[in-house]
Design a protein around this motif. Structure first.
Motif, PDB file in Angstrom:
ATOM      1  N   PHE A 101     -20.607 -11.117 -57.932  1.00 17.49           N
ATOM      2  CA  PHE A 101     -19.704 -11.577 -56.871  1.00 17.49           C
ATOM      3  C   PHE A 101     -18.378 -11.943 -57.516  1.00 17.49           C
ATOM      4  O   PHE A 101     -18.346 -12.606 -58.559  1.00 17.49           O
ATOM      5  N   VAL A 102     -17.290 -11.514 -56.898  1.00 17.15           N
ATOM      6  CA  VAL A 102     -15.938 -11.757 -57.419  1.00 17.15           C
ATOM      7  C   VAL A 102     -15.142 -12.431 -56.317  1.00 17.15           C
ATOM      8  O   VAL A 102     -15.092 -11.944 -55.193  1.00 17.15           O
ATOM      9  N   GLU A 103     -14.518 -13.580 -56.648  1.00 20.19           N
ATOM     10  CA  GLU A 103     -13.708 -14.250 -55.629  1.00 20.19           C
ATOM     11  C   GLU A 103     -12.222 -13.969 -55.781  1.00 20.19           C
ATOM     12  O   GLU A 103     -11.468 -14.149 -54.837  1.00 20.19           O
ATOM     13  N   GLU A 104     -11.819 -13.502 -56.972  1.00 22.75           N
ATOM     14  CA  GLU A 104     -10.401 -13.207 -57.173  1.00 22.75           C
ATOM     15  C   GLU A 104     -10.255 -12.093 -58.200  1.00 22.75           C
ATOM     16  O   GLU A 104     -10.996 -12.042 -59.181  1.00 22.75           O
ATOM     17  N   ALA A 132      -8.374  -9.195 -64.275  1.00 23.68           N
ATOM     18  CA  ALA A 132      -9.109 -10.432 -64.521  1.00 23.68           C
ATOM     19  C   ALA A 132      -9.932 -10.740 -63.275  1.00 23.68           C
ATOM     20  O   ALA A 132      -9.373 -11.034 -62.215  1.00 23.68           O
ATOM     21  N   LEU A 133     -11.254 -10.645 -63.401  1.00 20.43           N
ATOM     22  CA  LEU A 133     -12.150 -10.904 -62.278  1.00 20.43           C
ATOM     23  C   LEU A 133     -12.723 -12.308 -62.402  1.00 20.43           C
ATOM     24  O   LEU A 133     -13.345 -12.632 -63.417  1.00 20.43           O
ATOM     25  N   THR A 134     -12.507 -13.118 -61.386  1.00 15.86           N
ATOM     26  CA  THR A 134     -13.068 -14.463 -61.381  1.00 15.86           C
ATOM     27  C   THR A 134     -14.421 -14.404 -60.693  1.00 15.86           C
ATOM     28  O   THR A 134     -14.522 -14.045 -59.511  1.00 15.86           O
ATOM     29  N   ALA A 135     -15.461 -14.733 -61.444  1.00 13.75           N
ATOM     30  CA  ALA A 135     -16.825 -14.680 -60.927  1.00 13.75           C
ATOM     31  C   ALA A 135     -17.027 -15.735 -59.846  1.00 13.75           C
ATOM     32  O   ALA A 135     -16.415 -16.802 -59.862  1.00 13.75           O
ATOM     33  N   SER A 136     -17.910 -15.411 -58.934  1.00 11.44           N
ATOM     34  CA  SER A 136     -18.173 -16.288 -57.816  1.00 11.44           C
ATOM     35  C   SER A 136     -19.665 -16.365 -57.549  1.00 11.44           C
ATOM     36  O   SER A 136     -20.479 -15.920 -58.357  1.00 11.44           O
ATOM     37  N   THR A 137     -19.996 -16.903 -56.414  1.00 10.01           N
ATOM     38  CA  THR A 137     -21.374 -16.977 -55.957  1.00 10.01           C
ATOM     39  C   THR A 137     -21.477 -16.229 -54.635  1.00 10.01           C
ATOM     40  O   THR A 137     -20.463 -15.924 -54.007  1.00 10.01           O
ATOM     41  N   ASP A 138     -22.678 -15.960 -54.209  1.00  2.00           N
ATOM     42  CA  ASP A 138     -22.916 -15.331 -52.913  1.00  2.00           C
ATOM     43  C   ASP A 138     -22.535 -16.338 -51.834  1.00  2.00           C
ATOM     44  O   ASP A 138     -23.186 -17.375 -51.693  1.00  2.00           O
ATOM     45  N   PRO A 139     -21.484 -16.068 -51.050  1.00  2.00           N
ATOM     46  CA  PRO A 139     -21.033 -17.061 -50.070  1.00  2.00           C
ATOM     47  C   PRO A 139     -22.009 -17.264 -48.917  1.00  2.00           C
ATOM     48  O   PRO A 139     -21.900 -18.245 -48.187  1.00  2.00           O
ATOM     49  N   PHE A 140     -22.973 -16.368 -48.774  1.00  2.00           N
ATOM     50  CA  PHE A 140     -23.960 -16.515 -47.705  1.00  2.00           C
ATOM     51  C   PHE A 140     -25.215 -17.244 -48.172  1.00  2.00           C
ATOM     52  O   PHE A 140     -26.028 -17.666 -47.363  1.00  2.00           O
ATOM     53  N   ALA A 141     -25.386 -17.395 -49.474  1.00  2.00           N
ATOM     54  CA  ALA A 141     -26.576 -18.046 -50.012  1.00  2.00           C
ATOM     55  C   ALA A 141     -26.410 -19.562 -50.139  1.00  2.00           C
ATOM     56  O   ALA A 141     -27.399 -20.277 -50.253  1.00  2.00           O
ATOM     57  N   GLN A 145      -7.994  -1.588 -54.208  1.00  2.00           N
ATOM     58  CA  GLN A 145      -8.215  -2.122 -52.867  1.00  2.00           C
ATOM     59  C   GLN A 145      -9.522  -1.594 -52.285  1.00  2.00           C
ATOM     60  O   GLN A 145     -10.309  -2.359 -51.726  1.00  2.00           O
ATOM     61  N   ASN A 146      -9.748  -0.286 -52.405  1.00  2.00           N
ATOM     62  CA  ASN A 146     -10.972   0.312 -51.871  1.00  2.00           C
ATOM     63  C   ASN A 146     -12.217  -0.281 -52.510  1.00  2.00           C
ATOM     64  O   ASN A 146     -13.209  -0.537 -51.827  1.00  2.00           O
ATOM     65  N   ILE A 147     -12.173  -0.501 -53.804  1.00  2.00           N
ATOM     66  CA  ILE A 147     -13.324  -1.071 -54.502  1.00  2.00           C
ATOM     67  C   ILE A 147     -13.639  -2.461 -53.978  1.00  2.00           C
ATOM     68  O   ILE A 147     -14.807  -2.801 -53.767  1.00  2.00           O
ATOM     69  N   PHE A 148     -12.601  -3.269 -53.735  1.00  2.00           N
ATOM     70  CA  PHE A 148     -12.839  -4.667 -53.376  1.00  2.00           C
ATOM     71  C   PHE A 148     -12.727  -4.961 -51.879  1.00  2.00           C
ATOM     72  O   PHE A 148     -12.817  -6.126 -51.480  1.00  2.00           O
ATOM     73  N   THR A 149     -12.578  -3.921 -51.046  1.00  2.00           N
ATOM     74  CA  THR A 149     -12.595  -4.134 -49.604  1.00  2.00           C
ATOM     75  C   THR A 149     -13.960  -4.685 -49.216  1.00  2.00           C
ATOM     76  O   THR A 149     -14.993  -4.218 -49.683  1.00  2.00           O
ATOM     77  N   ALA A 150     -13.934  -5.670 -48.358  1.00  2.00           N
ATOM     78  CA  ALA A 150     -15.141  -6.325 -47.836  1.00  2.00           C
ATOM     79  C   ALA A 150     -15.948  -7.052 -48.909  1.00  2.00           C
ATOM     80  O   ALA A 150     -17.116  -7.341 -48.713  1.00  2.00           O
ATOM     81  N   SER A 151     -15.328  -7.359 -50.045  1.00  2.00           N
ATOM     82  CA  SER A 151     -16.018  -8.124 -51.089  1.00  2.00           C
ATOM     83  C   SER A 151     -15.748  -9.618 -50.938  1.00  2.00           C
ATOM     84  O   SER A 151     -16.427 -10.427 -51.556  1.00  2.00           O
ATOM     85  N   GLY A 152     -14.717  -9.949 -50.150  1.00  2.00           N
ATOM     86  CA  GLY A 152     -14.311 -11.337 -50.015  1.00  2.00           C
ATOM     87  C   GLY A 152     -13.336 -11.771 -51.085  1.00  2.00           C
ATOM     88  O   GLY A 152     -12.831 -12.883 -51.060  1.00  2.00           O
ATOM     89  N   GLU A 168     -14.020 -18.930 -45.336  1.00  2.00           N
ATOM     90  CA  GLU A 168     -12.977 -17.900 -45.452  1.00  2.00           C
ATOM     91  C   GLU A 168     -13.513 -16.638 -46.130  1.00  2.00           C
ATOM     92  O   GLU A 168     -13.263 -15.530 -45.664  1.00  2.00           O
ATOM     93  N   ARG A 169     -14.264 -16.802 -47.229  1.00  2.00           N
ATOM     94  CA  ARG A 169     -14.831 -15.625 -47.920  1.00  2.00           C
ATOM     95  C   ARG A 169     -15.831 -14.905 -47.029  1.00  2.00           C
ATOM     96  O   ARG A 169     -15.848 -13.673 -46.964  1.00  2.00           O
ATOM     97  N   ARG A 170     -16.664 -15.652 -46.343  1.00  2.00           N
ATOM     98  CA  ARG A 170     -17.634 -15.040 -45.427  1.00  2.00           C
ATOM     99  C   ARG A 170     -16.906 -14.210 -44.370  1.00  2.00           C
ATOM    100  O   ARG A 170     -17.307 -13.090 -44.068  1.00  2.00           O
ATOM    101  N   ASN A 171     -15.851 -14.770 -43.817  1.00  2.00           N
ATOM    102  CA  ASN A 171     -15.089 -14.058 -42.781  1.00  2.00           C
ATOM    103  C   ASN A 171     -14.428 -12.797 -43.331  1.00  2.00           C
ATOM    104  O   ASN A 171     -14.401 -11.769 -42.656  1.00  2.00           O
ATOM    105  N   ARG A 172     -13.885 -12.867 -44.555  1.00  2.00           N
ATOM    106  CA  ARG A 172     -13.273 -11.676 -45.152  1.00  2.00           C
ATOM    107  C   ARG A 172     -14.307 -10.566 -45.339  1.00  2.00           C
ATOM    108  O   ARG A 172     -14.029  -9.389 -45.114  1.00  2.00           O
TER     109      ARG A 172
END
Length: 164
Positions: A63-66, A127-136, A85-92, A151-155
């Motif tokens: 999961f990547v937040e930024e 630079a990919l900032t690691a994240s967590t599953d926003p739904f978990a 953009q295509n790679i990270f579309t709908a990733s949040g 916000e991430r869930r909505n994106r």
């Protein structure tokens, strides 16, 4: 061998060691990697492994937040920008402009891992900032969900295309 998983043992290990807010730096073939950095060198020939292939793989694995990269990508290399953009579309994930100098001097010395590609694409350092599953997280009924997670869930749910 395990099917549908990362075959490179050190890459799999380093990704498993990443936690929320750790930075994974994916670079082109010529990026000046700090001497003490944990380095996964996937570049083996001109354009192989390509930085976009690595980003696609990482998009499936973490999961990547930024996603931080030089703002010149948008104007000076629009095809690369559209592909990212295509790679990270709908990733949040959000896009953030970071100058090349900042990537080299500020970000690279503090990343968790550097993954070097064989890419010769101009401005192909991310630079990919690691994240967590926003739904978990924040799933209990009596707990307040943090705004950043909403916000991430909505994106993700809205299939948002990230913009710099």
């Amino acid at each position: 061998m395990k099917p549908n998983t990362i075959l490179h043992p050190e890459l799999a290990k380093q990704l498993a060691l990443c936690g929320h807010t750790d930075i994974i730096l994916v670079t082109d073939a010529g990026f000046p990697i700090p001497r003490d950095a944990v380095r996964i060198d996937l570049g083996y020939y001109d354009g192989k492994a390509d930085v976009l292939d690595i980003l696609r793989m990482l998009r499936k694995e973490i999961f990547v937040e930024e996603v931080g990269f030089a703002p010149e990508v948008k104007t000076h290399h629009p095809e690369l920008y559209r592909k990212v953009q295509n790679i990270f579309t709908a990733s949040g994930a959000l896009f953030r402009g970071i100058t090349h100098e900042q990537l080299v001097e500020e970000i690279a010395p503090r990343v968790k891992v550097v993954i070097r590609s064989g890419s010769l694409n101009a401005w192909a350092n991310f630079a990919l900032t690691a994240s967590t599953d926003p739904f978990a997280w924040f799933t209990e009924e009596d707990i307040t969900v943090l705004p950043a997670y909403i916000e991430r869930r909505n994106r993700i749910l809205n299939g948002e295309v990230p913009e710099l």
